[in-house]
Design a protein around this motif. Sequence first.
Motif, mmCIF file in Angstrom:
data_model
loop_
_atom_site.group_PDB
_atom_site.id
_atom_site.type_symbol
_atom_site.label_atom_id
_atom_site.label_comp_id
_atom_site.label_asym_id
_atom_site.label_seq_id
_atom_site.Cartn_x
_atom_site.Cartn_y
_atom_site.Cartn_z
ATOM 1 N N ALA A 48 56.493 38.822 43.940
ATOM 2 C CA ALA A 48 55.275 39.699 44.238
ATOM 3 C C ALA A 48 55.532 40.864 45.068
ATOM 4 C CB ALA A 48 54.409 38.715 45.098
ATOM 5 N N LEU A 117 52.889 41.400 39.679
ATOM 6 C CA LEU A 117 51.981 40.370 40.386
ATOM 7 C C LEU A 117 51.962 41.124 41.845
ATOM 8 C CD1 LEU A 117 52.983 36.633 40.498
ATOM 9 C CD2 LEU A 117 52.245 37.886 42.618
ATOM 10 N N ARG A 119 50.069 41.001 45.614
ATOM 11 C CA ARG A 119 49.238 40.246 46.342
ATOM 12 C C ARG A 119 48.997 41.174 47.647
ATOM 13 N NH1 ARG A 119 49.170 35.238 44.831
ATOM 14 N NH2 ARG A 119 51.197 34.317 43.802
ATOM 15 N N PRO A 143 39.614 41.365 35.522
ATOM 16 C CA PRO A 143 40.707 41.038 36.597
ATOM 17 C C PRO A 143 41.197 42.200 37.358
ATOM 18 C CG PRO A 143 41.110 39.426 34.999
ATOM 19 C CD PRO A 143 40.413 40.621 34.253
ATOM 20 N N TYR A 146 45.247 42.826 41.725
ATOM 21 C CA TYR A 146 45.852 42.126 42.518
ATOM 22 C C TYR A 146 45.607 40.645 42.269
ATOM 23 C CZ TYR A 146 40.983 42.209 44.675
ATOM 24 O OH TYR A 146 39.591 42.199 44.639
ATOM 25 N N GLN A 147 46.519 39.757 42.594
ATOM 26 C CA GLN A 147 46.363 38.354 42.242
ATOM 27 C C GLN A 147 45.447 37.488 43.285
ATOM 28 O OE1 GLN A 147 48.832 40.182 40.663
ATOM 29 N NE2 GLN A 147 48.073 39.456 39.090
ATOM 30 N N SER A 148 45.748 38.073 44.758
ATOM 31 C CA SER A 148 45.161 37.499 45.911
ATOM 32 C C SER A 148 45.034 38.334 47.021
ATOM 33 C CB SER A 148 45.813 36.131 46.130
ATOM 34 O OG SER A 148 47.029 36.410 46.787
ATOM 35 N N THR A 181 35.034 36.338 43.732
ATOM 36 C CA THR A 181 36.200 35.709 44.250
ATOM 37 C C THR A 181 35.757 34.060 44.725
ATOM 38 O OG1 THR A 181 36.033 36.162 46.445
ATOM 39 C CG2 THR A 181 37.405 37.792 45.105
ATOM 40 N N VAL A 208 41.080 34.491 46.144
ATOM 41 C CA VAL A 208 41.253 34.640 44.662
ATOM 42 C C VAL A 208 40.419 35.063 43.650
ATOM 43 C CG1 VAL A 208 42.435 33.066 42.963
ATOM 44 C CG2 VAL A 208 43.030 32.706 45.498
ATOM 45 N N THR A 211 38.525 34.819 37.315
ATOM 46 C CA THR A 211 39.046 35.271 36.007
ATOM 47 C C THR A 211 37.705 36.038 35.303
ATOM 48 O OG1 THR A 211 39.145 33.139 34.877
ATOM 49 C CG2 THR A 211 41.067 34.199 35.487
#
Length: 275
Positions: A48, A117, A119, A143, A146-148, A181, A208, A211
């Motif tokens: 990440a 990726l 975060r 999306p 960011y992934q989280s 989220t 999170v 999608t």
Amino acid sequence: MNFDGLPPLREVIEHYGLQAKKALGQNFLLDLNLTGKIARTAGDLSQAIVIEVGPGPGGLTRALLSHGAKKVIAIEKDERCLAALDAISQHYPGRLEVIAGDALKTDFSQLAPAGSLVRIVANLPYNVGTELLVRWLTVKDWPPFYQSMTLMFQREVAQRIVAEPGSNAYGRLGVLAGWRTQAQIAFDLPPQAFTPPPKVTSSVVHLVPRTEPLHADVNRLGRLTEAAFGQRRKMLRQSLKALGGEALLEKAGIDPTRRAETLSVGEFIRLANAI
């Protein structure tokens, strides 16, 4: 020396004269067990690029790097902190990039190469935390980049982020976070964990992205939630008068005598799409 071979944070603060500034919303987290817990809450960091806002003397930054973050990009407004962050950068060559600047003027989507990726992990300064979160929740492309997000807020704000319809804490933040989220409070931190101690308990929230959230125009939903919760004690036919009032509610199949806090996220989306 600490587990990571760098001096204790109290010494760093003393050495660089980094007393927290109230005007910048600073409360430094010095307990490396707690910064480590935040880093672990963010998940696997080995691949990440972690974006951090307001690193201050670098307590969380150090935890992220020692827990294996591939790279940390830290945005820091307080120039006093740059020398301390530079020392961390030298300790972890090539893995920490520090950007001296204002997070509210930063385009976060451009910080990491496309396809990375990403975060976001931050002990957000109290005075800009909510505004930054709303910006990240309402980015145009979804999306998102960011992934989280693993973020620290005052507990009262954290409760608003995860609030369900019908609760006193439910409002604009709860609708936006619930729409896009899955958000949960990971753990609380007592005031004495910080220097200086704030007057309130803090909470770490992990978010999170969904999608495929229900489709809605971000700006319309923003206007709608602002109007609805701006007069939350009033019936919706009154609080939404400027947006179409009773006619709008009937078009969306919602009883005009209901109040904002009783509407589900799905009903807010229906209303936004009916504007």
